[in-house]
Design a protein around this motif. Structure first.
Motif, PDB file in Angstrom:
ATOM      1  N   GLU A  58      47.906  37.942  35.422  1.00  0.00           N
ATOM      2  CA  GLU A  58      48.601  39.091  35.733  1.00  0.00           C
ATOM      3  C   GLU A  58      47.893  40.233  34.778  1.00  0.00           C
ATOM      4  OE1 GLU A  58      52.531  38.297  34.308  1.00  0.00           O
ATOM      5  OE2 GLU A  58      53.063  36.717  35.622  1.00  0.00           O
ATOM      6  N   GLY A  59      47.871  41.439  35.144  1.00  0.00           N
ATOM      7  CA  GLY A  59      47.363  42.417  34.538  1.00  0.00           C
ATOM      8  C   GLY A  59      46.000  42.778  34.936  1.00  0.00           C
ATOM      9  N   CYS A  60      45.190  41.823  35.588  1.00  0.00           N
ATOM     10  CA  CYS A  60      43.963  41.969  35.714  1.00  0.00           C
ATOM     11  C   CYS A  60      43.399  43.189  36.885  1.00  0.00           C
ATOM     12  CB  CYS A  60      43.211  40.751  36.192  1.00  0.00           C
ATOM     13  SG  CYS A  60      43.336  40.231  38.027  1.00  0.00           S
ATOM     14  N   GLY A  61      44.696  43.444  37.681  1.00  0.00           N
ATOM     15  CA  GLY A  61      44.206  44.398  38.719  1.00  0.00           C
ATOM     16  C   GLY A  61      43.429  44.213  39.613  1.00  0.00           C
ATOM     17  N   ARG A  62      43.369  42.882  40.126  1.00  0.00           N
ATOM     18  CA  ARG A  62      42.479  42.694  41.150  1.00  0.00           C
ATOM     19  C   ARG A  62      43.207  41.609  42.033  1.00  0.00           C
ATOM     20  NH1 ARG A  62      36.644  40.632  39.486  1.00  0.00           N
ATOM     21  NH2 ARG A  62      36.227  41.045  41.770  1.00  0.00           N
ATOM     22  N   THR A  63      42.608  41.589  43.487  1.00  0.00           N
ATOM     23  CA  THR A  63      43.192  40.760  44.424  1.00  0.00           C
ATOM     24  C   THR A  63      42.658  39.115  44.291  1.00  0.00           C
ATOM     25  OG1 THR A  63      41.956  41.550  46.338  1.00  0.00           O
ATOM     26  CG2 THR A  63      44.160  42.205  45.771  1.00  0.00           C
ATOM     27  N   ALA A  64      43.176  38.277  44.745  1.00  0.00           N
ATOM     28  CA  ALA A  64      42.277  36.960  45.052  1.00  0.00           C
ATOM     29  C   ALA A  64      41.028  37.281  46.019  1.00  0.00           C
ATOM     30  CB  ALA A  64      43.272  35.976  45.783  1.00  0.00           C
ATOM     31  N   GLU A  65      41.360  37.962  46.903  1.00  0.00           N
ATOM     32  CA  GLU A  65      40.272  38.213  47.879  1.00  0.00           C
ATOM     33  C   GLU A  65      38.983  38.978  47.362  1.00  0.00           C
ATOM     34  OE1 GLU A  65      43.845  37.560  50.239  1.00  0.00           O
ATOM     35  OE2 GLU A  65      43.364  38.655  48.514  1.00  0.00           O
ATOM     36  N   ALA A  66      39.376  39.705  46.497  1.00  0.00           N
ATOM     37  CA  ALA A  66      37.974  40.591  45.657  1.00  0.00           C
ATOM     38  C   ALA A  66      37.504  39.624  44.793  1.00  0.00           C
ATOM     39  CB  ALA A  66      38.836  41.513  44.897  1.00  0.00           C
ATOM     40  N   VAL A  67      38.226  38.569  44.131  1.00  0.00           N
ATOM     41  CA  VAL A  67      37.454  37.640  43.345  1.00  0.00           C
ATOM     42  C   VAL A  67      36.561  36.798  44.055  1.00  0.00           C
ATOM     43  CG1 VAL A  67      37.699  35.957  41.517  1.00  0.00           C
ATOM     44  CG2 VAL A  67      39.159  37.973  41.467  1.00  0.00           C
ATOM     45  N   ILE A  68      37.127  36.303  45.095  1.00  0.00           N
ATOM     46  CA  ILE A  68      36.325  35.421  46.113  1.00  0.00           C
ATOM     47  C   ILE A  68      35.220  36.087  46.816  1.00  0.00           C
ATOM     48  CG2 ILE A  68      36.484  33.952  48.391  1.00  0.00           C
ATOM     49  CD1 ILE A  68      39.628  33.619  47.490  1.00  0.00           C
ATOM     50  N   GLU A  69      35.279  37.214  47.042  1.00  0.00           N
ATOM     51  CA  GLU A  69      34.033  38.076  47.610  1.00  0.00           C
ATOM     52  C   GLU A  69      33.087  38.134  46.407  1.00  0.00           C
ATOM     53  OE1 GLU A  69      32.858  42.713  49.165  1.00  0.00           O
ATOM     54  OE2 GLU A  69      34.974  41.820  48.524  1.00  0.00           O
ATOM     55  N   GLU A  70      33.349  38.499  45.217  1.00  0.00           N
ATOM     56  CA  GLU A  70      32.389  38.421  44.156  1.00  0.00           C
ATOM     57  C   GLU A  70      31.527  37.315  44.050  1.00  0.00           C
ATOM     58  OE1 GLU A  70      32.668  38.070  39.318  1.00  0.00           O
ATOM     59  OE2 GLU A  70      34.048  39.540  40.179  1.00  0.00           O
ATOM     60  N   LEU A  71      32.385  36.188  44.051  1.00  0.00           N
ATOM     61  CA  LEU A  71      31.900  34.915  43.694  1.00  0.00           C
ATOM     62  C   LEU A  71      30.949  34.265  44.942  1.00  0.00           C
ATOM     63  CD1 LEU A  71      34.916  32.832  42.158  1.00  0.00           C
ATOM     64  CD2 LEU A  71      32.898  33.824  41.092  1.00  0.00           C
ATOM     65  N   TYR A  72      31.613  34.629  46.189  1.00  0.00           N
ATOM     66  CA  TYR A  72      30.902  34.260  47.446  1.00  0.00           C
ATOM     67  C   TYR A  72      29.353  35.133  47.374  1.00  0.00           C
ATOM     68  CZ  TYR A  72      29.532  33.248  52.327  1.00  0.00           C
ATOM     69  OH  TYR A  72      29.083  32.906  53.473  1.00  0.00           O
TER      70      TYR A  72
END
Length: 311
Positions: free
Chosen positions: A274-288
């Protein structure tokens, strides 16, 4: 009295290697669980989803020919559903007898001297937990109009809980912990998880499979994620990639195929802080991108399809 039917004396105890085909790794946990059950203890397996708690216990039960009774822990698990009930139509004809009683999972395990496995025990209502506390303490259960049921030799309760999920759960009371041994199960090694994926998904190049496992393991360490994916995420990514590649008439190793499969397989399994301002999709894209590199320029975007940055 032995807690496992196959454990009868020195030198006969089934060691970790006996479960190698069904369980990948987990030698220490197998030893601890076997020792706890053989010592007559009830056990709580505590660990995140996808760490093989159910698989481990099923393998032990099958190896020893022990009855395995599975119970899904949730708010709907009342004492009556756990214990059982009298069949009203049969009661009218025969009265309150053992013949007219419909065994619940607890009574089934008590009669058979089996393993009662309660999944997500921290979701079980307190009044239902109190029934289990009595059984663990006394080894017997009092059922009105039926009498006292004494546990057959070998009966054990094994409960599992996920320490990460706080939704719909409650803290386990000290009274429960005082009656069980606790085994903490963390995630397995990279190599062990890769072996699990290889066993449960279509054949793909080993190096690419290892990258998928690496991607999943990184979700557990990312600062913006409260909960990462279990190895089940890696299994689904591989499975979806193989199917998607067949539909698109290309290879699973195709960058876009892998990316889309990762989005499908992982976006619902991770939880953003909570409060990080990002979506799960954005994090997965970064990691991918960190694992597989940036999208090759020659691939281009598919007509009408989303670009990697779009959610």
């Amino acid at each position: 009295m032995s807690g496992l039917r196959a454990v009868r004396g020195p030198g006969e105890q089934p060691g970790p290697r006996a479960f190698g085909h069904a369980v990948v790794g987990r030698e220490r946990e197998i030893e601890l669980l076997l020792a706890g059950l053989d010592a007559g203890a009830h056990v709580v397996l505590e660990g995140p989803p996808g760490t093989g708690k159910t698989t481990l216990l099923r393998a032990i039960a099958e190896r020893d020919g022990t009855e395995f009774v599975f119970v899904e822990g949730n708010a709907e698990l009342t004492p009556a559903r756990l214990i059982g009930h009298f069949d009203p139509s049969q009661v009218l004809a025969k009265g309150y007898t053992a013949e007219t009683f419909v065994d619940g999972p607890l009574v089934e395990a008590l009669w058979s001297g089996g393993l009662l496995y309660v999944e997500e025990v921290n979701r079980v209502p307190e009044e239902t937990l109190n029934v289990l506390i009595t059984v663990m303490s006394e080894g017997e259960l009092h059922v009105p109009r039926l009498g006292v049921l004494v546990a057959a030799p070998g009966f054990r309760l094994v409960a599992a809980m996920n320490p990460f999920d706080a939704i719909g759960t409650a803290r386990i009371s000290a009274a429960v912990y005082d009656r069980v041994c606790r085994i903490v199960m963390g995630y397995q090694t990279h190599g062990e998880e890769s072996e699990i994926v290889a066993r449960r998904s279509p054949e793909v190049p080993g190096a690419w499979r290892d990258q998928v496992v690496d991607l999943v393991r990184r979700t557990r360490e990312h600062d913006d994620l409260r909960v990462g994916s279990s190895v089940r995420g890696a299994i689904d990514v591989v499975r979806v990639a193989v199917s998607l590649a067949r539909i698109r008439e290309t290879e699973p190793l195709d960058w876009q195929v892998g990316f889309d499969s990762a989005m499908v397989g992982l976006s619902g399994r991770v939880a953003v802080r909570e409060g990080c301002g990002r979506t799960a999709e954005a994090v997965i894209e970064e990691l991918y991108t960190a694992v597989f590199g940036a999208k090759p320029a020659e691939d281009g975007d598919r007509p009408g399809g989303d670009s990697p940055g779009e959610a």
